[in-house]
Scaffold this motif. Structure first.
Motif, PDB file in Angstrom:
ATOM      1  N   GLY A 232      49.817  31.513  33.451  1.00 58.87           N
ATOM      2  CA  GLY A 232      48.504  30.871  33.511  1.00 58.87           C
ATOM      3  C   GLY A 232      47.862  31.120  34.858  1.00 58.87           C
ATOM      4  N   VAL A 233      46.565  30.889  34.937  1.00 61.15           N
ATOM      5  CA  VAL A 233      45.830  31.186  36.159  1.00 61.15           C
ATOM      6  C   VAL A 233      46.327  30.344  37.335  1.00 61.15           C
ATOM      7  N   PHE A 234      46.418  29.032  37.143  1.00 63.93           N
ATOM      8  CA  PHE A 234      46.787  28.146  38.249  1.00 63.93           C
ATOM      9  C   PHE A 234      48.245  28.330  38.669  1.00 63.93           C
ATOM     10  N   SER A 235      49.135  28.494  37.688  1.00 69.99           N
ATOM     11  CA  SER A 235      50.549  28.716  38.029  1.00 69.99           C
ATOM     12  C   SER A 235      50.720  30.060  38.731  1.00 69.99           C
ATOM     13  N   ALA A 236      49.918  31.057  38.323  1.00 70.47           N
ATOM     14  CA  ALA A 236      49.987  32.371  38.960  1.00 70.47           C
ATOM     15  C   ALA A 236      49.506  32.303  40.405  1.00 70.47           C
ATOM     16  N   ILE A 237      48.452  31.526  40.639  1.00 65.31           N
ATOM     17  CA  ILE A 237      47.947  31.355  42.007  1.00 65.31           C
ATOM     18  C   ILE A 237      49.026  30.743  42.891  1.00 65.31           C
ATOM     19  N   GLY A 238      49.683  29.708  42.385  1.00 67.94           N
ATOM     20  CA  GLY A 238      50.739  29.051  43.144  1.00 67.94           C
ATOM     21  C   GLY A 238      51.914  29.966  43.414  1.00 67.94           C
ATOM     22  N   ARG A 239      52.302  30.762  42.412  1.00 66.50           N
ATOM     23  CA  ARG A 239      53.454  31.649  42.564  1.00 66.50           C
ATOM     24  C   ARG A 239      53.169  32.765  43.581  1.00 66.50           C
ATOM     25  N   ILE A 240      51.980  33.364  43.488  1.00 64.84           N
ATOM     26  CA  ILE A 240      51.636  34.441  44.429  1.00 64.84           C
ATOM     27  C   ILE A 240      51.569  33.905  45.855  1.00 64.84           C
ATOM     28  N   PHE A 241      50.950  32.738  46.015  1.00 65.92           N
ATOM     29  CA  PHE A 241      50.837  32.152  47.359  1.00 65.92           C
ATOM     30  C   PHE A 241      52.216  31.840  47.936  1.00 65.92           C
ATOM     31  N   LYS A 242      53.107  31.346  47.090  1.00 66.61           N
ATOM     32  CA  LYS A 242      54.447  30.980  47.545  1.00 66.61           C
ATOM     33  C   LYS A 242      55.280  32.207  47.908  1.00 66.61           C
ATOM     34  N   GLU A 243      55.192  33.261  47.100  1.00 67.97           N
ATOM     35  CA  GLU A 243      56.046  34.429  47.285  1.00 67.97           C
ATOM     36  C   GLU A 243      55.467  35.466  48.247  1.00 67.97           C
ATOM     37  N   GLU A 244      54.133  35.592  48.285  1.00 62.08           N
ATOM     38  CA  GLU A 244      53.522  36.678  49.060  1.00 62.08           C
ATOM     39  C   GLU A 244      52.499  36.212  50.086  1.00 62.08           C
ATOM     40  N   GLY A 245      52.134  34.938  50.031  1.00 67.09           N
ATOM     41  CA  GLY A 245      51.134  34.451  50.960  1.00 67.09           C
ATOM     42  C   GLY A 245      49.728  34.876  50.559  1.00 67.09           C
ATOM     43  N   ILE A 246      48.767  34.651  51.437  1.00 66.85           N
ATOM     44  CA  ILE A 246      47.369  34.980  51.159  1.00 66.85           C
ATOM     45  C   ILE A 246      47.186  36.462  50.856  1.00 66.85           C
ATOM     46  N   LEU A 247      47.895  37.313  51.592  1.00 71.90           N
ATOM     47  CA  LEU A 247      47.732  38.755  51.412  1.00 71.90           C
ATOM     48  C   LEU A 247      48.119  39.213  50.004  1.00 71.90           C
ATOM     49  N   GLY A 248      48.943  38.431  49.324  1.00 64.91           N
ATOM     50  CA  GLY A 248      49.341  38.790  47.975  1.00 64.91           C
ATOM     51  C   GLY A 248      48.185  38.832  47.001  1.00 64.91           C
ATOM     52  N   PHE A 249      47.119  38.088  47.314  1.00 67.53           N
ATOM     53  CA  PHE A 249      45.945  38.071  46.430  1.00 67.53           C
ATOM     54  C   PHE A 249      45.057  39.294  46.637  1.00 67.53           C
ATOM     55  N   PHE A 250      45.334  40.071  47.683  1.00 64.47           N
ATOM     56  CA  PHE A 250      44.443  41.189  48.016  1.00 64.47           C
ATOM     57  C   PHE A 250      45.154  42.538  48.021  1.00 64.47           C
ATOM     58  N   VAL A 251      46.322  42.609  47.390  1.00 65.56           N
ATOM     59  CA  VAL A 251      46.986  43.909  47.270  1.00 65.56           C
ATOM     60  C   VAL A 251      46.128  44.818  46.386  1.00 65.56           C
ATOM     61  N   GLY A 252      45.969  46.059  46.819  1.00 67.12           N
ATOM     62  CA  GLY A 252      45.152  47.003  46.060  1.00 67.12           C
ATOM     63  C   GLY A 252      43.666  46.886  46.316  1.00 67.12           C
ATOM     64  N   LEU A 253      43.262  45.990  47.218  1.00 68.00           N
ATOM     65  CA  LEU A 253      41.827  45.798  47.477  1.00 68.00           C
ATOM     66  C   LEU A 253      41.195  47.011  48.152  1.00 68.00           C
ATOM     67  N   VAL A 254      41.891  47.587  49.142  1.00 67.50           N
ATOM     68  CA  VAL A 254      41.311  48.687  49.923  1.00 67.50           C
ATOM     69  C   VAL A 254      40.919  49.884  49.059  1.00 67.50           C
ATOM     70  N   PRO A 255      41.802  50.424  48.203  1.00 68.59           N
ATOM     71  CA  PRO A 255      41.373  51.553  47.369  1.00 68.59           C
ATOM     72  C   PRO A 255      40.241  51.197  46.411  1.00 68.59           C
ATOM     73  N   HIS A 256      40.218  49.948  45.927  1.00 64.65           N
ATOM     74  CA  HIS A 256      39.120  49.531  45.048  1.00 64.65           C
ATOM     75  C   HIS A 256      37.791  49.548  45.801  1.00 64.65           C
ATOM     76  N   VAL A 257      37.789  49.010  47.016  1.00 63.69           N
ATOM     77  CA  VAL A 257      36.557  48.981  47.810  1.00 63.69           C
ATOM     78  C   VAL A 257      36.120  50.397  48.177  1.00 63.69           C
ATOM     79  N   LEU A 258      37.064  51.232  48.584  1.00 60.34           N
ATOM     80  CA  LEU A 258      36.735  52.616  48.917  1.00 60.34           C
ATOM     81  C   LEU A 258      36.146  53.336  47.709  1.00 60.34           C
ATOM     82  N   GLY A 259      36.746  53.120  46.553  1.00 63.36           N
ATOM     83  CA  GLY A 259      36.221  53.736  45.332  1.00 63.36           C
ATOM     84  C   GLY A 259      34.817  53.273  45.030  1.00 63.36           C
ATOM     85  N   ASP A 260      34.555  51.978  45.200  1.00 62.46           N
ATOM     86  CA  ASP A 260      33.216  51.434  44.960  1.00 62.46           C
ATOM     87  C   ASP A 260      32.184  52.058  45.906  1.00 62.46           C
TER      88      ASP A 260
END
Length: 273
Positions: free
Chosen positions: A136-164
């Motif tokens: 679920g969305v909320f459980s996924a948010i909690g799991r990513i924050f716990k395991e990877e921290g804030i940066l976990g929400f932005f993995v893959g962001l750089v190539p997406h922005v460059l592509g855009d």
């Protein structure tokens, strides 16, 4: 959406079939859209086709709202439409200003919506290993924050922005130069042709920038504890550049770009005759 992403990560549960190309030569084709969809329904039921849909819809909504908010906060001054070659400098300046403004809106909206995009990708890729880590969305948010921290929400962001960014600039500048130099103002259908130039350029440039989309999506699920993001499906990439180089070496930078006529590499031991 699910089928496209599964083909991006290289999940091919069905064997290829032998077919013929336009020259009549035998080639290997991977299962197409309908065959793949039927397989997903057989394994996961009809609901399986909609894995990751909720976070994806939220991501798209956030992107739209953000673009609208940025547009209101930083309005672009209207400039008179110019297309004549004599006004090249004025016309080019207009294109640069509009593209810069569009780029700002796209980058901000991408940053805001990317965390939900990551969650959507991970929900979908669980199909490969039949996992339920992200349910679920909320459980996924909690799991990513716990395991990877804030940066976990932005993995893959750089190539997406460059592509855009590359897409926007290439598409707008190419359309501008074609409309200015290749389309004659004396031609009766000039305005009609100009109205379609940007659309056609968008299709062409989107194919060129597809590898950025692919790499960004793969990084979103890489080494996150899900089977599809770990060996043997993929190495644990140190960075998106590592991922790009790996795919390039494998000749897979356009993997998953089509769901209709998908050519498969021919194994050396596979008899074609």
């Amino acid at each position: 959406l699910l089928m496209s992403f599964l083909s991006q990560v290289g999940h091919e549960p069905l064997p290829p079939t032998i077919g013929r190309n336009v020259l009549g030569r035998k080639v290997l084709y991977l299962p197409g859209f309908f065959t793949y969809a039927r397989h997903i329904v057989e394994v996961d039921g009809k609901r399986g086709l909609f894995r990751g849909l909720t976070p994806r819809l939220i991501s798209s909504t956030l992107s739209t709202i953000t673009r609208g908010s940025v547009k209101k906060a930083f309005p672009l001054e209207d400039m008179e439409h110019v297309s004549n070659k004599d006004d090249m400098k004025t016309s080019l300046r207009k294109v640069v200003r509009e593209t810069s403004h569009e780029m700002m809106m796209q980058c901000v909206s991408r940053v805001v919506s990317h965390p939900l995009h990551v969650i959507s990708m991970r929900c979908m890729v669980q199909f490969v290993g039949r996992e339920v880590k992200y349910s679920g969305v909320f459980s996924a948010i909690g799991r990513i924050f716990k395991e990877e921290g804030i940066l976990g929400f932005f993995v893959g962001l750089v190539p997406h922005v460059l592509g855009d960014v590359i897409f926007l600039w290439c598409c707008n500048l190419l359309a501008h130069f074609i409309n200015t130099y290749a389309v004659d103002d004396n031609f009766s259908q000039a305005s009609v042709i100009r109205s379609y130039t940007k659309f056609v350029m968008g299709i062409a440039v989107s194919m060129l920038t597809y590898p950025f989309l692919l790499v960004g999506d793969l990084m979103a699920v890489n080494n996150c504890g899900l089977r599809a993001g770990l060996p043997p499906y993929a190495p644990a990439f140190a960075s998106w550049i590592h991922c790009w180089r790996y795919l390039s070496a494998q000749g897979q930078l356009f993997r998953g770009s089509s769901l209709l006529f998908r050519r498969a590499p021919i194994p050396a031991s596979f008899p074609m005759d």
